[in-house]
Design a protein around this motif. Sequence first.
Motif, PDB file in Angstrom:
ATOM      1  N   LEU A  61      25.404 -14.499  -7.238  1.00  0.00           N
ATOM      2  CA  LEU A  61      25.898 -13.279  -7.896  1.00  0.00           C
ATOM      3  C   LEU A  61      24.776 -12.442  -8.504  1.00  0.00           C
ATOM      4  CD1 LEU A  61      29.341 -13.772  -9.652  1.00  0.00           C
ATOM      5  CD2 LEU A  61      28.751 -12.434  -7.645  1.00  0.00           C
ATOM      6  N   PRO A  62      23.778 -13.052  -9.191  1.00  0.00           N
ATOM      7  CA  PRO A  62      22.684 -12.210  -9.698  1.00  0.00           C
ATOM      8  C   PRO A  62      21.976 -11.433  -8.589  1.00  0.00           C
ATOM      9  CG  PRO A  62      22.636 -14.338 -10.788  1.00  0.00           C
ATOM     10  CD  PRO A  62      23.672 -14.435  -9.689  1.00  0.00           C
ATOM     11  N   ASP A  63      21.721 -12.080  -7.450  1.00  0.00           N
ATOM     12  CA  ASP A  63      21.101 -11.381  -6.323  1.00  0.00           C
ATOM     13  C   ASP A  63      22.016 -10.281  -5.791  1.00  0.00           C
ATOM     14  OD1 ASP A  63      18.689 -12.658  -6.297  1.00  0.00           O
ATOM     15  OD2 ASP A  63      19.052 -13.810  -4.467  1.00  0.00           O
ATOM     16  N   PHE A  64      23.300 -10.588  -5.705  1.00  0.00           N
ATOM     17  CA  PHE A  64      24.248  -9.588  -5.202  1.00  0.00           C
ATOM     18  C   PHE A  64      24.258  -8.365  -6.131  1.00  0.00           C
ATOM     19  CE2 PHE A  64      28.554  -7.801  -4.604  1.00  0.00           C
ATOM     20  CZ  PHE A  64      28.476  -7.536  -3.243  1.00  0.00           C
ATOM     21  N   LEU A 115      37.986 -12.348  -5.903  1.00  0.00           N
ATOM     22  CA  LEU A 115      37.427 -12.215  -7.253  1.00  0.00           C
ATOM     23  C   LEU A 115      37.472 -13.551  -7.986  1.00  0.00           C
ATOM     24  CD1 LEU A 115      38.897  -8.797  -8.455  1.00  0.00           C
ATOM     25  CD2 LEU A 115      36.588  -9.236  -7.604  1.00  0.00           C
ATOM     26  N   ASP A 116      38.625 -14.210  -7.970  1.00  0.00           N
ATOM     27  CA  ASP A 116      38.773 -15.491  -8.670  1.00  0.00           C
ATOM     28  C   ASP A 116      37.795 -16.539  -8.129  1.00  0.00           C
ATOM     29  OD1 ASP A 116      40.791 -14.411 -10.200  1.00  0.00           O
ATOM     30  OD2 ASP A 116      42.420 -15.327  -9.040  1.00  0.00           O
ATOM     31  N   ALA A 117      37.703 -16.648  -6.809  1.00  0.00           N
ATOM     32  CA  ALA A 117      36.847 -17.671  -6.196  1.00  0.00           C
ATOM     33  C   ALA A 117      35.368 -17.389  -6.456  1.00  0.00           C
ATOM     34  CB  ALA A 117      37.117 -17.749  -4.693  1.00  0.00           C
ATOM     35  N   VAL A 118      34.960 -16.127  -6.357  1.00  0.00           N
ATOM     36  CA  VAL A 118      33.553 -15.776  -6.563  1.00  0.00           C
ATOM     37  C   VAL A 118      33.156 -15.968  -8.023  1.00  0.00           C
ATOM     38  CG1 VAL A 118      31.906 -13.852  -6.519  1.00  0.00           C
ATOM     39  CG2 VAL A 118      33.392 -14.273  -4.555  1.00  0.00           C
ATOM     40  N   ILE A 119      34.051 -15.637  -8.932  1.00  0.00           N
ATOM     41  CA  ILE A 119      33.775 -15.846 -10.357  1.00  0.00           C
ATOM     42  C   ILE A 119      33.617 -17.338 -10.637  1.00  0.00           C
ATOM     43  CG2 ILE A 119      34.860 -15.726 -12.646  1.00  0.00           C
ATOM     44  CD1 ILE A 119      35.964 -12.925 -11.642  1.00  0.00           C
ATOM     45  N   GLU A 120      34.409 -18.148  -9.970  1.00  0.00           N
ATOM     46  CA  GLU A 120      34.327 -19.604 -10.136  1.00  0.00           C
ATOM     47  C   GLU A 120      33.043 -20.174  -9.540  1.00  0.00           C
ATOM     48  OE1 GLU A 120      35.872 -23.512 -10.969  1.00  0.00           O
ATOM     49  OE2 GLU A 120      36.827 -21.624 -11.462  1.00  0.00           O
ATOM     50  N   GLU A 121      32.703 -19.765  -8.319  1.00  0.00           N
ATOM     51  CA  GLU A 121      31.585 -20.352  -7.586  1.00  0.00           C
ATOM     52  C   GLU A 121      30.247 -19.645  -7.813  1.00  0.00           C
ATOM     53  OE1 GLU A 121      31.794 -23.203  -5.952  1.00  0.00           O
ATOM     54  OE2 GLU A 121      33.920 -23.303  -6.467  1.00  0.00           O
ATOM     55  N   ARG A 143      31.662  -4.093 -10.701  1.00  0.00           N
ATOM     56  CA  ARG A 143      32.365  -3.884 -11.985  1.00  0.00           C
ATOM     57  C   ARG A 143      33.546  -4.849 -12.107  1.00  0.00           C
ATOM     58  NH1 ARG A 143      32.320   1.284 -11.761  1.00  0.00           N
ATOM     59  NH2 ARG A 143      34.229   1.485 -10.590  1.00  0.00           N
ATOM     60  N   ASP A 144      34.335  -4.992 -11.022  1.00  0.00           N
ATOM     61  CA  ASP A 144      35.478  -5.913 -11.066  1.00  0.00           C
ATOM     62  C   ASP A 144      35.023  -7.353 -11.290  1.00  0.00           C
ATOM     63  OD1 ASP A 144      37.232  -3.818 -10.702  1.00  0.00           O
ATOM     64  OD2 ASP A 144      37.640  -4.258  -8.589  1.00  0.00           O
ATOM     65  N   LEU A 145      33.951  -7.751 -10.634  1.00  0.00           N
ATOM     66  CA  LEU A 145      33.429  -9.107 -10.824  1.00  0.00           C
ATOM     67  C   LEU A 145      32.897  -9.300 -12.240  1.00  0.00           C
ATOM     68  CD1 LEU A 145      31.665  -9.631  -7.385  1.00  0.00           C
ATOM     69  CD2 LEU A 145      33.549 -11.010  -8.282  1.00  0.00           C
ATOM     70  N   GLN A 146      32.180  -8.302 -12.754  1.00  0.00           N
ATOM     71  CA  GLN A 146      31.646  -8.419 -14.113  1.00  0.00           C
ATOM     72  C   GLN A 146      32.763  -8.482 -15.147  1.00  0.00           C
ATOM     73  OE1 GLN A 146      28.892  -5.068 -13.967  1.00  0.00           O
ATOM     74  NE2 GLN A 146      27.153  -6.466 -13.922  1.00  0.00           N
ATOM     75  N   GLU A 147      33.822  -7.710 -14.941  1.00  0.00           N
ATOM     76  CA  GLU A 147      34.984  -7.774 -15.847  1.00  0.00           C
ATOM     77  C   GLU A 147      35.591  -9.167 -15.809  1.00  0.00           C
ATOM     78  OE1 GLU A 147      37.770  -4.673 -14.951  1.00  0.00           O
ATOM     79  OE2 GLU A 147      36.349  -3.101 -15.482  1.00  0.00           O
ATOM     80  N   GLY A 148      35.715  -9.735 -14.622  1.00  0.00           N
ATOM     81  CA  GLY A 148      36.263 -11.085 -14.489  1.00  0.00           C
ATOM     82  C   GLY A 148      35.373 -12.127 -15.133  1.00  0.00           C
ATOM     83  N   LEU A 149      34.055 -11.954 -14.987  1.00  0.00           N
ATOM     84  CA  LEU A 149      33.100 -12.884 -15.588  1.00  0.00           C
ATOM     85  C   LEU A 149      33.183 -12.831 -17.114  1.00  0.00           C
ATOM     86  CD1 LEU A 149      30.029 -12.302 -13.278  1.00  0.00           C
ATOM     87  CD2 LEU A 149      31.246 -14.465 -13.554  1.00  0.00           C
ATOM     88  N   SER A 150      33.273 -11.646 -17.664  1.00  0.00           N
ATOM     89  CA  SER A 150      33.305 -11.539 -19.122  1.00  0.00           C
ATOM     90  C   SER A 150      34.635 -12.054 -19.671  1.00  0.00           C
ATOM     91  CB  SER A 150      33.062 -10.095 -19.572  1.00  0.00           C
ATOM     92  OG  SER A 150      34.094  -9.250 -19.128  1.00  0.00           O
ATOM     93  N   GLY A 151      35.689 -11.946 -18.870  1.00  0.00           N
ATOM     94  CA  GLY A 151      37.000 -12.443 -19.300  1.00  0.00           C
ATOM     95  C   GLY A 151      37.166 -13.938 -19.105  1.00  0.00           C
ATOM     96  N   SER A 152      36.249 -14.565 -18.356  1.00  0.00           N
ATOM     97  CA  SER A 152      36.398 -15.997 -18.070  1.00  0.00           C
ATOM     98  C   SER A 152      35.692 -16.880 -19.090  1.00  0.00           C
ATOM     99  CB  SER A 152      35.879 -16.302 -16.662  1.00  0.00           C
ATOM    100  OG  SER A 152      34.477 -16.121 -16.604  1.00  0.00           O
ATOM    101  N   GLY A 153      35.061 -16.252 -20.063  1.00  0.00           N
ATOM    102  CA  GLY A 153      34.424 -17.036 -21.112  1.00  0.00           C
ATOM    103  C   GLY A 153      33.014 -17.466 -20.819  1.00  0.00           C
ATOM    104  N   PHE A 154      32.410 -16.946 -19.755  1.00  0.00           N
ATOM    105  CA  PHE A 154      31.025 -17.317 -19.410  1.00  0.00           C
ATOM    106  C   PHE A 154      30.061 -16.313 -19.977  1.00  0.00           C
ATOM    107  CE2 PHE A 154      33.416 -19.479 -16.087  1.00  0.00           C
ATOM    108  CZ  PHE A 154      32.893 -20.735 -16.193  1.00  0.00           C
TER     109      PHE A 154
END
Length: 118
Positions: free
Chosen positions: A69-72, A11-17, A107-118
Amino acid sequence: MDGEERYDYFLDAVIEEREVWILVNADNRFLKIVSDEDRVAYLPVWPGEQFAIEYAKGTDELAPKAISLPDFFNKWVPGLTRDGLEVGVFPGAESEVWITAPEELKRDLQEGLSGSGF
């Protein structure tokens, strides 16, 4: 790392990359695995190209492929759900794999994205 630690790292790596990695064959068909235990079919995904390459070592016919990520989110998650496939997050050669529903991973990735400030 156990399955849960690998999931968190993923999750951390995918949110970053902003990309997920899969393996495809020469015909551009993605690798699908059916687990021996419960016969669940899943798409294995990795947080980076090097991890996918390492997993495919010893096979000539598999190559890593990045999915944005958008394609995924927009193409793969609905397609996997429609086809009844789960997602195997960050499998390693010797370790257990965290298998989850495509919508749960999204859902987990989207939660991480919204929490990362992007």
